[in-house]
Design a protein around this motif. Sequence first.
Motif, mmCIF file in Angstrom:
data_model
loop_
_atom_site.group_PDB
_atom_site.id
_atom_site.type_symbol
_atom_site.label_atom_id
_atom_site.label_comp_id
_atom_site.label_asym_id
_atom_site.label_seq_id
_atom_site.Cartn_x
_atom_site.Cartn_y
_atom_site.Cartn_z
ATOM 1 N N VAL A 1 -6.180 -6.863 -3.283
ATOM 2 C CA VAL A 1 -5.999 -5.020 -3.340
ATOM 3 C C VAL A 1 -5.515 -4.946 -1.801
ATOM 4 N N LEU A 2 -4.646 -4.381 -1.159
ATOM 5 C CA LEU A 2 -4.051 -3.880 -0.031
ATOM 6 C C LEU A 2 -3.678 -2.400 -0.395
ATOM 7 N N THR A 3 -4.020 -1.540 0.692
ATOM 8 C CA THR A 3 -4.179 -0.256 0.505
ATOM 9 C C THR A 3 -2.679 0.189 0.785
ATOM 10 N N ALA A 4 -2.235 1.311 1.456
ATOM 11 C CA ALA A 4 -1.493 1.686 1.970
ATOM 12 C C ALA A 4 -1.168 1.537 3.308
ATOM 13 N N GLY A 5 0.063 0.430 4.002
ATOM 14 C CA GLY A 5 0.089 -0.226 5.399
ATOM 15 C C GLY A 5 -1.124 -0.748 5.422
ATOM 16 N N GLN A 6 -1.283 -1.744 4.908
ATOM 17 C CA GLN A 6 -1.929 -3.272 5.511
ATOM 18 C C GLN A 6 -1.586 -4.320 4.915
ATOM 19 N N GLN A 7 -2.085 -4.896 6.092
ATOM 20 C CA GLN A 7 -1.045 -6.136 5.607
ATOM 21 C C GLN A 7 -2.101 -7.117 5.259
ATOM 22 N N VAL A 8 -2.040 -8.655 5.530
ATOM 23 C CA VAL A 8 -2.441 -9.600 5.568
ATOM 24 C C VAL A 8 -1.545 -10.930 5.302
ATOM 25 N N TYR A 9 -2.578 -12.038 5.722
ATOM 26 C CA TYR A 9 -1.580 -12.740 5.810
ATOM 27 C C TYR A 9 -2.338 -14.572 4.719
ATOM 28 N N PHE A 10 -1.413 -15.391 4.512
ATOM 29 C CA PHE A 10 -1.627 -15.724 3.196
ATOM 30 C C PHE A 10 -1.355 -17.379 3.958
ATOM 31 N N ILE A 11 -1.603 -18.236 3.778
ATOM 32 C CA ILE A 11 -1.155 -19.805 4.382
ATOM 33 C C ILE A 11 -1.568 -20.503 3.431
ATOM 34 N N MET A 12 -0.477 -21.584 3.475
ATOM 35 C CA MET A 12 -0.488 -22.589 2.224
ATOM 36 C C MET A 12 0.728 -23.801 2.750
ATOM 37 N N GLN A 13 -0.613 -25.328 2.135
ATOM 38 C CA GLN A 13 -0.023 -26.277 3.203
ATOM 39 C C GLN A 13 -0.117 -26.918 1.897
#
Length: 479
Positions: free
Chosen positions: A174-186
Amino acid sequence: MTSSKSTKRALVSSTLAILMCVVMLIGTTFAWFTDSVTNTGNRIQAGNLDIEVEYTLNGTEWAKLDEDADLFGNGLFEPGYTRVVAFRISNEGNLALKYNMSMNLVSETKGINKAGKEFALSDYLKVKTSPIQEANEIGGIMVGIAFDRDASKAIGWNPETNFKDTKVMTSDQVLTAGQQVYFIMQVYMPESVGNEANAISKENTPSIDFGVNFVATQATVESDGFGNDQYDKDATYPVIVFNQQQANDAITNATDKKANISIASGQTITLDNGIANEGDKSRDITFSGDGSQTVDVITNAVSAEGGQLNYQRGSSFTFENLTIQAGEGNFDGIVCDELTFKNCTIKGKLTLYGKATFIDCVFENTMDNQYSIWTWGGTDVTFEDCIFDTNGKAILLYGSANTNLVVNNCTFNDRKNGTAGKAAIEIGNDYDATYTLTVNNATVNGFAAGKNTGSNLWANKNSMDAAHLTVTIDGNKVH
């Protein structure tokens, strides 16, 4: 005596003055004490769901992820070879959202190894992922660590999975308005892999085409106005498909009998007859695109009842931002409960069975002897802001079903300028059916004067009486 007379004259004058005042006040409005409170500060704003995804191949330079981004194209995989890509996911809208990230195998070319055996590269590749839930300074450091081979364990990789078994790699983040997250794939080839994945020659090397997909939908965060934040709990993710088999799987494997299918850019998908027909197979299906995709609804239909019929009884279909390839025969169409077309280009002829709605659609009909739409089995049929480009035949309101046809803000173009001898909307009845036609703000270019009406907008070719046909044009009942 004189004083008495003067007093009487004064009294008479006063009385007359009072009477004159009363007369003058008759019919006037008295003013009363009043009070009021007004309010002009109200504003209603539509919610906006908008996810943006960026990627980096080195931990520092970010680019927007789109269909042309090549995340692994420069890699020649061998034992121990690793590629890392980090994604930055931003909620750019004003509504909370939940997202999933997934990979899908689009196509694969197998190779021949040193032992002369055929092998698939996907059998020898592994995938690890790591979501980072806060996009702050620590998040940035973690992204940098991901590209440091010796320190990558610090970000906490998820257990490795087989490359071609990787479907959804996040679950309802879940991301609220304005939120950022990272996701990393190898993606990597383990050092334990040997000559079983070593191609015998450059001509026999294997390759893989695959997709990386981020999909978003509404999250149960905002209230519905009554303190309930669960009103969008059933919001479904779109399933991105790249080929026919993936589209069929998305329909047959749909949970809760709903399939939200996003077709990859430039692809053509065919609706297979019976795939969502009746009983447990019935579905509520949405196909969507960006305008470059085509859904063919006739090629895989069956020849029955005088036409090419695509039987999907019990199901409803929505088509958005697509080209729809319809048919050429009289009865060609989809037999289902309800059809909705939004911002679609519809080529050929479509015969209706059930409820149908067309919004912002363009009908491209190059045939001389076929209508764009035949209502035949249509019940409630609506056209909003549509354009009909024809050779003189646009809509035929005719058939065995009782039909309510509504046409709002539509334009009818006749390339042949009336030589087909038809009005834009032809009406006829041999089945004792009842029709209601309502038209508002229509533009008609070309077409012939309609039989029994003299109007190039509509014709009553079978002289239907008022008991069977009601026609209202721009608010005026004309039949």
